[in-house]
Design a protein around this motif. Structure first.
Motif, PDB file in Angstrom:
ATOM      1  N   VAL A  18     -11.798   2.432  -7.963  1.00 31.72           N
ATOM      2  CA  VAL A  18     -11.734   1.579  -6.776  1.00 31.72           C
ATOM      3  C   VAL A  18     -10.428   0.802  -6.778  1.00 31.72           C
ATOM      4  N   HIS A  19      -9.732   0.840  -5.670  1.00 30.78           N
ATOM      5  CA  HIS A  19      -8.528   0.037  -5.531  1.00 30.78           C
ATOM      6  C   HIS A  19      -8.558  -0.671  -4.189  1.00 30.78           C
ATOM      7  N   GLN A  20      -7.954  -1.851  -4.171  1.00 28.96           N
ATOM      8  CA  GLN A  20      -7.853  -2.583  -2.916  1.00 28.96           C
ATOM      9  C   GLN A  20      -6.876  -1.862  -1.992  1.00 28.96           C
ATOM     10  N   VAL A  21      -7.212  -1.782  -0.731  1.00 32.37           N
ATOM     11  CA  VAL A  21      -6.335  -1.119   0.232  1.00 32.37           C
ATOM     12  C   VAL A  21      -5.116  -1.993   0.479  1.00 32.37           C
ATOM     13  N   LYS A  22      -3.939  -1.369   0.298  1.00 32.80           N
ATOM     14  CA  LYS A  22      -2.688  -2.089   0.519  1.00 32.80           C
ATOM     15  C   LYS A  22      -1.888  -1.394   1.607  1.00 32.80           C
ATOM     16  N   LYS A  23      -0.856  -2.086   2.063  1.00 31.95           N
ATOM     17  CA  LYS A  23      -0.016  -1.492   3.105  1.00 31.95           C
ATOM     18  C   LYS A  23       0.744  -0.294   2.566  1.00 31.95           C
ATOM     19  N   LYS A  24       1.245  -0.438   1.335  1.00 26.87           N
ATOM     20  CA  LYS A  24       1.977   0.672   0.735  1.00 26.87           C
ATOM     21  C   LYS A  24       1.000   1.587   0.003  1.00 26.87           C
ATOM     22  N   PRO A  25       1.169   2.893   0.148  1.00 33.51           N
ATOM     23  CA  PRO A  25       0.212   3.838  -0.455  1.00 33.51           C
ATOM     24  C   PRO A  25       0.458   4.097  -1.935  1.00 33.51           C
ATOM     25  N   LYS A  26       1.134   3.182  -2.612  1.00 35.56           N
ATOM     26  CA  LYS A  26       1.405   3.368  -4.045  1.00 35.56           C
ATOM     27  C   LYS A  26       0.316   2.678  -4.859  1.00 35.56           C
ATOM     28  N   TRP A  27      -0.081   3.335  -5.944  1.00 34.27           N
ATOM     29  CA  TRP A  27      -1.061   2.694  -6.822  1.00 34.27           C
ATOM     30  C   TRP A  27      -0.872   3.215  -8.242  1.00 34.27           C
ATOM     31  N   GLN A  28      -1.472   2.477  -9.185  1.00 34.13           N
ATOM     32  CA  GLN A  28      -1.345   2.835 -10.594  1.00 34.13           C
ATOM     33  C   GLN A  28      -2.731   3.044 -11.172  1.00 34.13           C
ATOM     34  N   CYS A  29      -2.903   4.131 -11.879  1.00 32.69           N
ATOM     35  CA  CYS A  29      -4.207   4.468 -12.441  1.00 32.69           C
ATOM     36  C   CYS A  29      -4.623   3.432 -13.480  1.00 32.69           C
ATOM     37  N   LYS A  30      -5.895   3.014 -13.396  1.00 33.80           N
ATOM     38  CA  LYS A  30      -6.405   2.033 -14.347  1.00 33.80           C
ATOM     39  C   LYS A  30      -6.661   2.658 -15.711  1.00 33.80           C
ATOM     40  N   MET A  31      -6.841   3.958 -15.735  1.00 40.02           N
ATOM     41  CA  MET A  31      -7.187   4.628 -16.990  1.00 40.02           C
ATOM     42  C   MET A  31      -5.942   5.029 -17.779  1.00 40.02           C
ATOM     43  N   GLY A  33      -2.579   4.743 -16.448  1.00 39.48           N
ATOM     44  CA  GLY A  33      -1.379   4.014 -16.059  1.00 39.48           C
ATOM     45  C   GLY A  33      -0.394   4.816 -15.235  1.00 39.48           C
ATOM     46  N   GLU A  34      -0.785   5.990 -14.793  1.00 39.88           N
ATOM     47  CA  GLU A  34       0.104   6.851 -14.021  1.00 39.88           C
ATOM     48  C   GLU A  34       0.321   6.269 -12.627  1.00 39.88           C
ATOM     49  N   LYS A  35       1.577   6.151 -12.224  1.00 38.38           N
ATOM     50  CA  LYS A  35       1.877   5.658 -10.875  1.00 38.38           C
ATOM     51  C   LYS A  35       1.917   6.834  -9.917  1.00 38.38           C
ATOM     52  N   GLN A  36       1.311   6.651  -8.752  1.00 42.70           N
ATOM     53  CA  GLN A  36       1.222   7.736  -7.777  1.00 42.70           C
ATOM     54  C   GLN A  36       0.958   7.163  -6.397  1.00 42.70           C
ATOM     55  N   SER A  37       0.962   8.027  -5.410  1.00 43.75           N
ATOM     56  CA  SER A  37       0.657   7.578  -4.053  1.00 43.75           C
ATOM     57  C   SER A  37      -0.709   8.108  -3.642  1.00 43.75           C
ATOM     58  N   VAL A  38      -1.322   7.432  -2.689  1.00 45.86           N
ATOM     59  CA  VAL A  38      -2.656   7.815  -2.236  1.00 45.86           C
ATOM     60  C   VAL A  38      -2.570   9.138  -1.492  1.00 45.86           C
ATOM     61  N   ARG A  39      -3.312  10.120  -1.969  1.00 47.04           N
ATOM     62  CA  ARG A  39      -3.305  11.423  -1.309  1.00 47.04           C
ATOM     63  C   ARG A  39      -4.600  11.652  -0.563  1.00 47.04           C
ATOM     64  N   LYS A  40      -5.696  11.406  -1.237  1.00 49.76           N
ATOM     65  CA  LYS A  40      -6.988  11.602  -0.593  1.00 49.76           C
ATOM     66  C   LYS A  40      -7.870  10.399  -0.861  1.00 49.76           C
ATOM     67  N   VAL A  41      -8.471   9.883   0.186  1.00 49.90           N
ATOM     68  CA  VAL A  41      -9.394   8.757   0.067  1.00 49.90           C
ATOM     69  C   VAL A  41     -10.816   9.303   0.125  1.00 49.90           C
ATOM     70  N   TYR A  42     -11.583   9.043  -0.932  1.00 52.80           N
ATOM     71  CA  TYR A  42     -12.931   9.600  -1.040  1.00 52.80           C
ATOM     72  C   TYR A  42     -13.969   8.678  -0.424  1.00 52.80           C
ATOM     73  N   GLY A  43     -13.599   7.417  -0.231  1.00 51.87           N
ATOM     74  CA  GLY A  43     -14.523   6.488   0.381  1.00 51.87           C
ATOM     75  C   GLY A  43     -13.803   5.190   0.670  1.00 51.87           C
ATOM     76  N   LYS A  44     -14.360   4.415   1.573  1.00 51.46           N
ATOM     77  CA  LYS A  44     -13.690   3.195   1.992  1.00 51.46           C
ATOM     78  C   LYS A  44     -14.749   2.170   2.353  1.00 51.46           C
TER      79      LYS A  44
END
Ligand SMILES: [Zn+2]
Length: 92
Positions: A18-31, A33-44
């Motif tokens: 779960v990540h908070q929705v931000k304006k920029k589609p960049k996020w970092q994996c909690k497990m 630490g890999e930085k990546q952009s949002v590709r597919k949203v499974y739920g909101k």
């Protein structure tokens, strides 16, 4: 306005989270630490709903991965795929 969360999956370790929705589609994996952009949203939605969804997705994730692997082994020859990959690189 309440905070909105979404359920996304790390491409590296394949963990839903779960990540908070931000304006920029960049996020970092909690497990991992890999930085990546949002590709597919499974739920909101609300954080609580997203966490429940993540729980069920991660519980079935292992089964899905195994099924995918079986499908790939039976439906395609890995050697053929490798050949096609090298052709793509040759042309590029
Ligand atoms: Zn990860």
């Amino acid at each position: 306005m309440p905070q909105e969360f979404h359920v996304i999956r790390c491409f590296a370790c394949l963990v839903f989270q779960v990540h908070q929705v931000k304006k920029k589609p960049k996020w970092q994996c909690k497990m991992c630490g890999e930085k990546q952009s949002v590709r597919k949203v499974y739920g909101k939605g609300a954080g609580k709903d997203c966490r429940l969804l993540v729980q069920s997705l991660n519980m079935t994730a292992g089964q899905i991965t195994d099924e995918d692997a079986n499908c790939q082994l039976s439906s395609s020859d890995p050697l053929v795929e490798e050949k096609e990959m090298s052709q793509v690189f040759m042309e590029a």
